[in-house]
Design a protein around this motif. Sequence first.
Motif, short mmCIF file in Angstrom:
data_model
loop_
_atom_site.label_atom_id
_atom_site.label_comp_id
_atom_site.label_asym_id
_atom_site.label_seq_id
_atom_site.Cartn_x
_atom_site.Cartn_y
_atom_site.Cartn_z
N MET A 1 0.81 -1.21 0.00
CA MET A 1 0.00 0.00 0.00
C MET A 1 0.85 1.26 0.00
O MET A 1 0.42 2.29 -0.53
CB MET A 1 -0.94 0.00 1.21
CG MET A 1 -2.22 -0.79 1.00
SD MET A 1 -3.20 -0.22 -0.43
CE MET A 1 -3.43 1.50 -0.01
N ASP A 2 2.03 1.21 0.58
CA ASP A 2 2.90 2.39 0.56
C ASP A 2 3.27 2.76 -0.87
O ASP A 2 3.35 3.95 -1.22
CB ASP A 2 4.17 2.14 1.37
CG ASP A 2 3.90 2.10 2.86
OD1 ASP A 2 2.86 2.63 3.30
OD2 ASP A 2 4.73 1.52 3.59
N TYR B 1 1.44 2.09 -3.64
CA TYR B 1 0.24 2.67 -4.27
C TYR B 1 -0.02 4.08 -3.76
O TYR B 1 -0.35 4.99 -4.53
CB TYR B 1 -0.98 1.79 -4.00
CG TYR B 1 -1.14 0.66 -4.99
CD1 TYR B 1 -1.62 0.90 -6.27
CD2 TYR B 1 -0.78 -0.64 -4.65
CE1 TYR B 1 -1.75 -0.13 -7.19
CE2 TYR B 1 -0.91 -1.68 -5.56
CZ TYR B 1 -1.40 -1.42 -6.84
OH TYR B 1 -1.53 -2.43 -7.74
N ARG B 2 0.14 4.25 -2.47
CA ARG B 2 -0.14 5.56 -1.87
C ARG B 2 0.79 6.64 -2.44
O ARG B 2 0.35 7.75 -2.75
CB ARG B 2 0.02 5.47 -0.35
CG ARG B 2 -0.56 6.66 0.41
CD ARG B 2 -0.47 6.44 1.92
NE ARG B 2 -1.26 5.29 2.36
CZ ARG B 2 -0.75 4.13 2.76
NH1 ARG B 2 0.57 3.96 2.80
NH2 ARG B 2 -1.54 3.15 3.13
N GLU B 3 2.07 6.29 -2.58
CA GLU B 3 3.03 7.27 -3.12
C GLU B 3 2.70 7.62 -4.57
O GLU B 3 2.75 8.79 -4.96
CB GLU B 3 4.45 6.74 -3.02
CG GLU B 3 5.48 7.76 -3.53
CD GLU B 3 6.92 7.28 -3.43
OE1 GLU B 3 7.79 7.92 -4.05
OE2 GLU B 3 7.17 6.26 -2.75
N ASP C 1 -0.51 9.83 -4.50
CA ASP C 1 -0.23 11.15 -3.91
C ASP C 1 0.56 12.02 -4.88
O ASP C 1 0.27 13.23 -5.03
CB ASP C 1 0.54 10.99 -2.60
CG ASP C 1 -0.32 10.50 -1.45
OD1 ASP C 1 -1.57 10.50 -1.59
OD2 ASP C 1 0.24 10.12 -0.41
N PRO D 1 -6.21 -1.20 -2.33
CA PRO D 1 -5.76 0.10 -2.85
C PRO D 1 -6.92 0.99 -3.31
O PRO D 1 -6.86 2.21 -3.16
CB PRO D 1 -4.87 -0.30 -4.04
CG PRO D 1 -4.47 -1.70 -3.78
CD PRO D 1 -5.64 -2.33 -3.08
N GLU E 1 -8.95 2.26 -0.02
CA GLU E 1 -8.25 3.24 0.80
C GLU E 1 -7.98 4.54 0.05
O GLU E 1 -8.17 5.64 0.60
CB GLU E 1 -6.92 2.67 1.31
CG GLU E 1 -6.13 3.68 2.15
CD GLU E 1 -4.88 3.11 2.76
OE1 GLU E 1 -3.91 3.88 2.91
OE2 GLU E 1 -4.85 1.91 3.09
N LEU E 2 -7.58 4.45 -1.21
CA LEU E 2 -7.12 5.64 -1.94
C LEU E 2 -8.24 6.30 -2.75
O LEU E 2 -8.09 7.44 -3.18
CB LEU E 2 -5.97 5.26 -2.87
CG LEU E 2 -4.74 4.69 -2.14
CD1 LEU E 2 -3.70 4.19 -3.13
CD2 LEU E 2 -4.13 5.73 -1.21
#
Length: 298
Positions: A62-63, A65-67, A70, A116, A119-120
């Motif tokens: 997830m880190d 995907y999050r990056e 973002d 993903p 959450e995103l």
Amino acid sequence: MKNKVLLTSAVTGAGDTLEKNPHVPVTPKEIAESAIESAKAGATVAHVHARDPKTGGISHNMDHYREIVDRIRESETDVIINITSGGGGDFIPSLSTPAAGGDGTDIQIPSERHEPVGELLPEMCTLDCGSTNFGNMIYMSPTDWLRDQAKMVQESGVKPELECFDTGHIRFANQLIKEGLVDGDPMFQFCLGIPWGAAADAETILYMKNRIPENAHWSAFGIGRMQMPMASQTAILGGNIRVGLEDNIYLSKGVPAKNEQLVDKSVSMLQGMDLEPMTPQEAREYLQLRNSRGGQSS
């Protein structure tokens, strides 16, 4: 939308393509930058997978995907984000461990595949509408699992792109719609030329197109050398198009491509047909997407 086409750039998949094309983005920063450059070249949508920066292979982290998300959202370039929800479906047959699968088997349950997206909250996500032989691998997406995924996507307010790799997938996607698990006008993606799914030709596009609901939107793509021919044929038949390094890594024979080059080539092709890509905002209205701030396009 007259003379307008939704143009998706599938910027990176999970395949072992980096050795053949050094331009394939791998790190979250590279993937985000490639999505942004694709948008600057004319892409309406950026379809993203995450890769492991160390190995170049698929990542469910997830880190990562999050990056990616973002970085795209924080940029000054607008693009619709479409996250895969098809990860964790790879089953590698093995004679020694037939029940568990062999080396490379990577299976996630529906809630893990959805993480993903849930959450995103991108504006769109893919939903692979069935299992298929994928070369010598089996991509596994059982029907009850798909119903669970479709329900989670629906509850998140994200627009599912119904990925159909074979004609039976069209039938099941229509069943999801019939069961009330897809809101609004559905969006189909015909995935063509993958061994051993639907063929990459005009006859197959027409067959699939003629079996979706009247209110459905649709897009199609071909892989490898059939990417541009299928993009052209799809546009002629009134569909939306997808290009990118997930599906094809060459600009021309033996010449490694960048995503923005494939987008630029597609834009030129569309212009020759008196067509042009939709802007992201036009596409939000066309597909009635939830925007990245959680609202609904008018």
